[in-house]
Design a protein around this motif. Structure first.
Motif, short mmCIF file in Angstrom:
data_model
loop_
_atom_site.label_atom_id
_atom_site.label_comp_id
_atom_site.label_asym_id
_atom_site.label_seq_id
_atom_site.Cartn_x
_atom_site.Cartn_y
_atom_site.Cartn_z
N VAL A 132 32.68 41.75 31.17
CA VAL A 132 32.14 41.03 32.32
C VAL A 132 30.99 40.11 31.89
CG1 VAL A 132 30.99 41.31 34.55
CG2 VAL A 132 32.83 42.88 33.89
N ASP A 133 30.03 40.68 31.16
CA ASP A 133 28.80 39.94 30.86
C ASP A 133 28.92 38.99 29.67
OD1 ASP A 133 27.41 41.06 32.92
OD2 ASP A 133 26.66 42.73 31.72
N ASP A 134 29.74 39.35 28.68
CA ASP A 134 29.75 38.58 27.44
C ASP A 134 30.99 37.72 27.28
OD1 ASP A 134 27.34 39.73 26.89
OD2 ASP A 134 28.16 41.33 25.66
N VAL A 135 31.70 37.50 28.37
CA VAL A 135 32.88 36.63 28.31
C VAL A 135 32.57 35.35 29.08
CG1 VAL A 135 35.28 36.36 29.05
CG2 VAL A 135 34.53 38.52 28.07
N ASP A 136 32.91 34.24 28.46
CA ASP A 136 32.71 32.96 29.13
C ASP A 136 33.91 32.68 30.04
OD1 ASP A 136 32.09 30.42 29.89
OD2 ASP A 136 32.46 29.50 27.93
N TRP A 137 33.89 33.27 31.22
CA TRP A 137 35.05 33.13 32.12
C TRP A 137 35.15 31.71 32.70
CZ3 TRP A 137 38.96 36.29 32.08
CH2 TRP A 137 38.78 37.62 31.76
N GLY A 138 34.03 30.99 32.74
CA GLY A 138 34.06 29.64 33.31
C GLY A 138 34.26 29.70 34.82
N ASN A 139 34.57 28.54 35.41
CA ASN A 139 34.78 28.49 36.86
C ASN A 139 36.15 29.06 37.20
OD1 ASN A 139 32.36 27.24 37.67
ND2 ASN A 139 33.14 25.30 36.85
N LEU A 140 36.17 30.08 38.01
CA LEU A 140 37.44 30.68 38.41
C LEU A 140 37.51 30.80 39.93
CD1 LEU A 140 37.91 33.77 36.02
CD2 LEU A 140 38.92 31.49 35.76
N ASP A 141 38.70 30.53 40.47
CA ASP A 141 38.93 30.84 41.88
C ASP A 141 39.22 32.32 42.04
OD1 ASP A 141 38.76 28.14 42.93
OD2 ASP A 141 40.59 27.75 41.79
N TYR A 142 39.97 32.88 41.08
CA TYR A 142 40.32 34.29 41.14
C TYR A 142 40.18 34.94 39.77
CZ TYR A 142 42.61 32.90 45.46
OH TYR A 142 42.87 32.40 46.69
N LEU A 143 39.57 36.10 39.77
CA LEU A 143 39.64 36.96 38.60
C LEU A 143 40.47 38.17 39.01
CD1 LEU A 143 38.77 37.63 35.68
CD2 LEU A 143 36.81 38.85 36.63
N ILE A 144 41.65 38.29 38.39
CA ILE A 144 42.52 39.43 38.68
C ILE A 144 42.18 40.53 37.66
CG2 ILE A 144 44.93 40.21 38.85
CD1 ILE A 144 44.29 37.96 40.82
N VAL A 145 41.96 41.73 38.17
CA VAL A 145 41.61 42.84 37.28
C VAL A 145 42.76 43.85 37.30
CG1 VAL A 145 39.93 44.64 36.78
CG2 VAL A 145 39.17 42.51 37.85
N ASP A 146 43.37 44.03 36.13
CA ASP A 146 44.45 45.03 36.01
C ASP A 146 43.79 46.37 35.70
OD1 ASP A 146 46.90 46.26 35.69
OD2 ASP A 146 47.14 45.61 33.61
N LEU A 147 43.81 47.26 36.67
CA LEU A 147 43.14 48.56 36.51
C LEU A 147 44.07 49.56 35.82
CD1 LEU A 147 41.59 49.03 40.07
CD2 LEU A 147 40.37 48.43 37.97
N PRO A 148 43.51 50.57 35.17
CA PRO A 148 44.39 51.63 34.68
C PRO A 148 44.97 52.39 35.86
CG PRO A 148 42.11 51.94 33.92
CD PRO A 148 42.10 50.85 34.93
N PRO A 149 46.10 53.07 35.67
CA PRO A 149 46.67 53.81 36.79
C PRO A 149 45.79 55.00 37.19
CG PRO A 149 47.89 54.25 34.76
CD PRO A 149 46.90 53.18 34.45
N GLY A 150 45.90 55.39 38.43
CA GLY A 150 45.20 56.59 38.89
C GLY A 150 43.76 56.33 39.26
N THR A 151 43.00 57.39 39.21
CA THR A 151 41.59 57.31 39.62
C THR A 151 40.75 57.84 38.47
OG1 THR A 151 41.82 59.52 40.53
CG2 THR A 151 42.10 57.71 42.06
N GLY A 152 39.76 57.11 38.05
CA GLY A 152 38.99 57.61 36.91
C GLY A 152 37.77 56.78 36.61
N ASP A 153 37.26 56.98 35.39
CA ASP A 153 35.99 56.36 34.97
C ASP A 153 36.02 54.85 35.00
OD1 ASP A 153 34.97 58.82 34.57
OD2 ASP A 153 35.07 58.77 32.37
N VAL A 154 37.17 54.26 34.60
CA VAL A 154 37.22 52.79 34.51
C VAL A 154 37.07 52.18 35.90
CG1 VAL A 154 38.67 50.83 33.87
CG2 VAL A 154 38.63 52.86 32.44
N GLN A 155 37.78 52.75 36.87
CA GLN A 155 37.69 52.24 38.23
C GLN A 155 36.25 52.34 38.73
OE1 GLN A 155 40.02 54.16 37.11
NE2 GLN A 155 42.02 53.67 37.96
#
Ligand code: ADP
Length: 273
Positions: A132-155
């Motif tokens: 999130v912080d160290d990527v130069d995403w530039g101007n975006l209308d949408y950032l799609i986040v592919d989450l791991p399945p289920g419920t856990g630490d990453v979410q």
């Protein structure tokens, strides 16, 4: 294996999750949409990729953050398996790789096929924070986040790092998948992430030999499930023999056949989002 190996500033210059707000973190990103699933193998990453390319096809600027740290399949699906992102040394930022009109960052760019990912919570949080912080995403209308399945630490970590504007949950039309989706839904509710709706994947198979429809995992089940939970069923995507080979080749089905059945359904989904 650590992303710090990429020679980025890591957490040294980045505000911690507890101090930075979304606006400070990704001021150039308008909307963040998470794609989740109750269980693996239901087509979550396929939906995330094809939603991203379809949004780009509608003229939006789109980024894809592969949050599926443990099983990143986005590099394969986008044909970027052998590529490594460049680092802007001066600004100390990771430059996302580009494919099919979208920008992408994935743990898969940093791991070899055979590398095992055995990470503990703090390391995981740090990796996601760098995405999130160290990527130069530039101007975006949408950032799609592919989450791991289920419920856990990453979410949980992502919910802390980003204010996700909406989540889409992918399911197959089976009770087995629905039960897990219900659990994931509860988690999103607790994290105050609005649910945009459900996508039913592998809804049915239209046999090209006899033109008959086969409801392999059951018919109408997801609509019932959605009604019960007061959710919108955004789209139903049939099993399509072109999807897996397209994914393996790294050219999403929506790019191979933008006007085909899957292409049209994804375009509708993208318009809805
Ligand atoms: P997940 O991210 O939920 O684990 P994937 O997106 O990796 O699932 O998809 C699992 C497998 O199913 C892949 O081989 C993919 O190509 C295939 N697949 C996904 N959606 C469809 C579909 N609608 N028709 C045919 N195959 C599909």
């Amino acid at each position: 294996m650590e992303i710090a190996a990429m020679n980025t500033p890591g957490n040294r210059q980045s505000p911690g999750p507890e101090t930075a707000t979304q606006a400070q973190r990704l001021p150039t990103v308008k909307q963040i949409v998470a794609v989740g699933a109750g269980k693996g193998g239901v087509g979550k990453s396929t939906v995330a990729v094809n939603l991203a390319t379809s949004l780009a096809g509608l003229g939006a600027k789109v980024g894809l953050l592969d949050g599926d740290i443990y099983g990143p399949s986005i590099p394969t699906l986008l044909g970027l398996k052998n590529d490594t992102p460049e680092i802007d040394e001066e600004r100390r930022k990771i430059i996302p790789l580009k494919a099919h009109g979208i920008s992408c960052v994935s743990m898969g760019f940093l791991l070899k096929d055979t590398d095992a990912v055995v990470w503990r919570g703090p390391m995981l949080g740090k990796a996601l924070q760098q995405f999130v912080d160290d990527v130069d995403w530039g101007n975006l209308d949408y950032l799609i986040v592919d989450l791991p399945p289920g419920t856990g630490d990453v979410q949980l970590s992502l919910a802390q790092l980003l204010s996700v504007h909406g989540a889409i949950l992918v399911t197959t039309p089976q009770d087995l998948s629905h039960d897990d989706v219900a659990r994931a839904l509860r988690m999103f509710e607790l994290l105050n992430i609005p649910i945009l709706g459900l996508v039913e994947n592998m809804s049915y198979f239209l046999c090209p030999d006899n033109n008959k429809t086969y409801h392999i995992f059951g018919a109408g089940r997801t609509q019932e499930f959605a009604d019960k939970l007061n959710l919108e069923l955004l789209e139903a995507l049939p099993i399509d023999m072109g999807v897996a080979p397209a994914g393996d080749k790294g050219i999403p089905i929506t790019v191979v056949e933008p006007k085909g059945d899957q292409g049209s359904r994804y375009r509708k989904l993208a318009q809805g989002v």
